[in-house]
Motif scaffolding. Structure first.
Motif, PDB file in Angstrom:
ATOM      1  N   ALA A 224      -0.063   2.902  -5.255  1.00 48.77           N
ATOM      2  CA  ALA A 224       0.288   1.771  -4.125  1.00 48.77           C
ATOM      3  C   ALA A 224      -0.677   0.951  -4.333  1.00 48.77           C
ATOM      4  O   ALA A 224      -1.789   0.780  -4.892  1.00 48.77           O
ATOM      5  CB  ALA A 224      -0.314   2.790  -3.024  1.00 48.77           C
ATOM      6  N   ARG A 225      -0.160  -0.395  -3.672  1.00 51.82           N
ATOM      7  CA  ARG A 225      -0.864  -1.597  -3.788  1.00 51.82           C
ATOM      8  C   ARG A 225      -0.226  -2.591  -2.862  1.00 51.82           C
ATOM      9  O   ARG A 225      -0.942  -3.647  -2.699  1.00 51.82           O
ATOM     10  CB  ARG A 225      -0.906  -2.108  -5.207  1.00 51.82           C
ATOM     11  CG  ARG A 225       0.613  -2.469  -5.657  1.00 51.82           C
ATOM     12  CD  ARG A 225       0.568  -2.834  -7.416  1.00 51.82           C
ATOM     13  NE  ARG A 225       1.632  -3.097  -7.651  1.00 51.82           N
ATOM     14  CZ  ARG A 225       2.780  -2.304  -8.141  1.00 51.82           C
ATOM     15  NH1 ARG A 225       2.555  -0.862  -8.112  1.00 51.82           N
ATOM     16  NH2 ARG A 225       3.690  -2.603  -8.602  1.00 51.82           N
TER      17      ARG A 225
ATOM     18  N   ARG B  52      -1.778   2.164   6.663  1.00 54.51           N
ATOM     19  CA  ARG B  52      -3.143   2.548   6.325  1.00 54.51           C
ATOM     20  C   ARG B  52      -3.797   3.209   7.520  1.00 54.51           C
ATOM     21  O   ARG B  52      -4.399   4.427   6.944  1.00 54.51           O
ATOM     22  CB  ARG B  52      -3.815   1.304   6.353  1.00 54.51           C
ATOM     23  CG  ARG B  52      -5.389   1.350   5.701  1.00 54.51           C
ATOM     24  CD  ARG B  52      -5.832  -0.122   5.226  1.00 54.51           C
ATOM     25  NE  ARG B  52      -5.332  -0.685   4.215  1.00 54.51           N
ATOM     26  CZ  ARG B  52      -4.907  -1.927   4.209  1.00 54.51           C
ATOM     27  NH1 ARG B  52      -5.078  -2.616   5.338  1.00 54.51           N
ATOM     28  NH2 ARG B  52      -4.225  -2.627   3.295  1.00 54.51           N
TER      29      ARG B  52
ATOM     30  N   VAL C  55       0.173  -1.959   1.294  1.00 54.38           N
ATOM     31  CA  VAL C  55       0.133  -1.029   2.367  1.00 54.38           C
ATOM     32  C   VAL C  55       0.120  -1.589   3.702  1.00 54.38           C
ATOM     33  O   VAL C  55      -1.000  -2.614   3.949  1.00 54.38           O
ATOM     34  CB  VAL C  55      -0.957  -0.128   2.207  1.00 54.38           C
ATOM     35  CG1 VAL C  55      -0.830   1.091   3.042  1.00 54.38           C
ATOM     36  CG2 VAL C  55      -1.111   0.538   0.613  1.00 54.38           C
TER      37      VAL C  55
ATOM     38  N   HIS D 284      -6.166   0.930  -7.725  1.00 53.30           N
ATOM     39  CA  HIS D 284      -7.823   0.720  -8.094  1.00 53.30           C
ATOM     40  C   HIS D 284      -8.203   2.284  -8.924  1.00 53.30           C
ATOM     41  O   HIS D 284      -8.962   1.977  -9.797  1.00 53.30           O
ATOM     42  CB  HIS D 284      -8.701   0.780  -6.807  1.00 53.30           C
ATOM     43  CG  HIS D 284     -10.133   1.166  -6.989  1.00 53.30           C
ATOM     44  ND1 HIS D 284     -10.924   0.037  -7.348  1.00 53.30           N
ATOM     45  CD2 HIS D 284     -10.830   2.083  -6.776  1.00 53.30           C
ATOM     46  CE1 HIS D 284     -12.233   0.345  -7.475  1.00 53.30           C
ATOM     47  NE2 HIS D 284     -12.113   1.783  -7.339  1.00 53.30           N
TER      48      HIS D 284
ATOM     49  N   VAL E  46      -3.819   9.678  -1.772  1.00 53.35           N
ATOM     50  CA  VAL E  46      -3.218   8.311  -2.365  1.00 53.35           C
ATOM     51  C   VAL E  46      -4.218   8.070  -3.411  1.00 53.35           C
ATOM     52  O   VAL E  46      -5.424   7.703  -3.459  1.00 53.35           O
ATOM     53  CB  VAL E  46      -3.412   7.271  -1.272  1.00 53.35           C
ATOM     54  CG1 VAL E  46      -2.549   5.937  -2.019  1.00 53.35           C
ATOM     55  CG2 VAL E  46      -2.469   7.616  -0.052  1.00 53.35           C
ATOM     56  N   TYR E  47      -3.414   7.816  -4.913  1.00 56.40           N
ATOM     57  CA  TYR E  47      -4.302   7.265  -5.879  1.00 56.40           C
ATOM     58  C   TYR E  47      -3.502   5.759  -6.029  1.00 56.40           C
ATOM     59  O   TYR E  47      -2.466   5.565  -6.364  1.00 56.40           O
ATOM     60  CB  TYR E  47      -3.733   7.823  -7.276  1.00 56.40           C
ATOM     61  CG  TYR E  47      -4.219   9.175  -7.099  1.00 56.40           C
ATOM     62  CD1 TYR E  47      -5.586   9.649  -7.738  1.00 56.40           C
ATOM     63  CD2 TYR E  47      -3.431  10.396  -6.916  1.00 56.40           C
ATOM     64  CE1 TYR E  47      -5.922  10.964  -7.553  1.00 56.40           C
ATOM     65  CE2 TYR E  47      -3.758  11.732  -6.738  1.00 56.40           C
ATOM     66  CZ  TYR E  47      -5.162  11.917  -7.153  1.00 56.40           C
ATOM     67  OH  TYR E  47      -5.491  13.402  -7.176  1.00 56.40           O
ATOM     68  N   THR E  48      -4.386   4.776  -5.344  1.00 62.97           N
ATOM     69  CA  THR E  48      -4.113   3.451  -5.571  1.00 62.97           C
ATOM     70  C   THR E  48      -4.064   2.941  -6.943  1.00 62.97           C
ATOM     71  O   THR E  48      -4.608   3.454  -7.895  1.00 62.97           O
ATOM     72  CB  THR E  48      -4.670   2.642  -4.599  1.00 62.97           C
ATOM     73  OG1 THR E  48      -5.958   2.503  -5.176  1.00 62.97           O
ATOM     74  CG2 THR E  48      -4.896   3.247  -3.323  1.00 62.97           C
TER      75      THR E  48
ATOM     76  N   THR F 248       3.747   2.371   0.198  1.00 64.92           N
ATOM     77  CA  THR F 248       3.501   3.960   0.652  1.00 64.92           C
ATOM     78  C   THR F 248       4.751   4.329   1.759  1.00 64.92           C
ATOM     79  O   THR F 248       4.730   5.724   1.773  1.00 64.92           O
ATOM     80  CB  THR F 248       2.252   4.206   1.672  1.00 64.92           C
ATOM     81  OG1 THR F 248       2.176   3.297   2.663  1.00 64.92           O
ATOM     82  CG2 THR F 248       0.965   3.917   0.479  1.00 64.92           C
TER      83      THR F 248
END
Ligand SMILES: NC(=[NH2+])NCCC[C@H](N)C(=O)O
Ligand SMILES: [Mn+2]
Ligand SMILES: [Mn+2]
Length: 301
Positions: free
Chosen positions: A175-176, A183, A178, A197, A193-195, A126
């Motif tokens: 993002a993976r 955070r 952080v 997941h 944020v689109y991680t 990030t």
């Protein structure tokens, strides 16, 4: 509307992090055929060459917790001037990194031309650390914090006073990795944020549709794409200094670029963190140029 001329600006800077070689990124991307690829789609392209980054001794330790601060400032100041000049000329700035600290200069250079710029941050990280939260002291882990006004004064006020982008106009994708301070900041500021997941769960198609709609709802007057090649899985882009497994796939990335092209919202872009020394036969630069193709309108049929 006629398409804007693309102005390519190389930034051979590797001082925002600790692994040598990312300064050769602009060469590797050019070698992979960036200019010809864009011209083949019908764009007018001017390669402005590289920003001059003086050869310096690396100053790995620093009393302010920011490695090579002065050199990073110098290079980014030149970059900001050049990006601003491109926008003033009505050109599309396409910046080739270099480590991700160069986003500080790019975003500073975009400030004058846009009142309400959106930013898409395509990255495994990030990049929202400050000297206080950074586990490394590497400035490439800080540009997104800097652009919203957090961090060392000399970085925040680079080229012009104050923040360069509104917090609500930022979207992070992929993002993976952080850090705890990042955070906390994301939570505090409510950053979008689109991680991985969300990408796994809803698919890249949904994520991009949602991200584009979000930025449009913010009534942005331009969108900058800051693409860190480590956003992709290291399987596809091994030539990066801070690889993180479990990343975005090659196809998902092309889909993302194609959807951005279809949306017509992108007004500037940068491709960063290509490190040819860590790469396998220039694979990472080849992927970068392929993604540029999709971003700038190459079609399968
Ligand atoms: N642009 C990048 N590749 N950034 C990696 C940052 C890694 C780590 N979060 C740091 O701040 O040191
Ligand atoms: Mn990254
Ligand atoms: Mn990054």
């Amino acid at each position: 509307m006629e398409k804007a001329t693309i102005s390519i600006i190389g930034v051979p800077l590797d001082l925002g992090q600790s692994r040598r070689g990312v300064n050769m990124g602009p060469s590797a991307i050019r070698y992979a055929g960036a200019v010809a690829r864009l011209e083949a789609i019908g764009h007018n392209v001017i390669d402005e060459g590289d920003i001059l980054v003086d050869a310096v001794e690396r100053i790995e330790s620093s009393d302010v917790g920011l490695k090579n601060l002065n050199e990073v400032i110098k290079a980014n100041t030149k970059l900001a001037e050049q990006v601003e000049a491109a926008v003033t000329d009505g050109k599309f700035p396409l910046v080739l990194g270099g480590d991700h600290s160069i986003a500080i200069g790019t975003l500073a250079g975009l400030k004058k031309g846009y009142n309400n710029l959106g930013v898409i941050w395509y990255d495994a990280h990030t990049d929202m650390n400050t000297a206080e939260t950074s586990p490394s002291g590497n400035i490439h882990g800080m540009p997104l914090a800097v652009c919203i006004g957090l961090g060392h004064d000399s970085l925040v006020n680079l080229h012009s006073e104050g923040p360069k982008v509104k917090t609500e106009n930022i979207v992070i994708i992929g993002a993976r990795s952080v850090d705890p301070g990042e955070r906390a900041l994301i939570e505090e500021k409510g950053i979008k944020v689109y991680t991985m997941h969300e990408i796994d769960r809803y698919g890249m198609s949904y994520v991009m549709e949602d991200a584009i709609a979000y930025l449009q709802s913010r009534e942005v007057d331009g969108v900058h794409l800051s693409l860190d090649l480590d956003g992709l899985d290291p399987l596809y882009t091994p030539g990066v200094g801070t690889p993180v497994p479990g990343g975005i796939s090659y196809r998902e990335s092309h889909l993302a670029m194609e959807m951005l092209e279809d949306s017509g919202i992108i007004t500037s872009a940068e491709f960063v963190e290509v490190n040819p020394i860590l790469d396998e036969k220039n694979k990472t630069a080849d992927v970068a140029v392929g993604l540029m193709g999709s971003l700038f309108g190459e079609k399968l049929i």
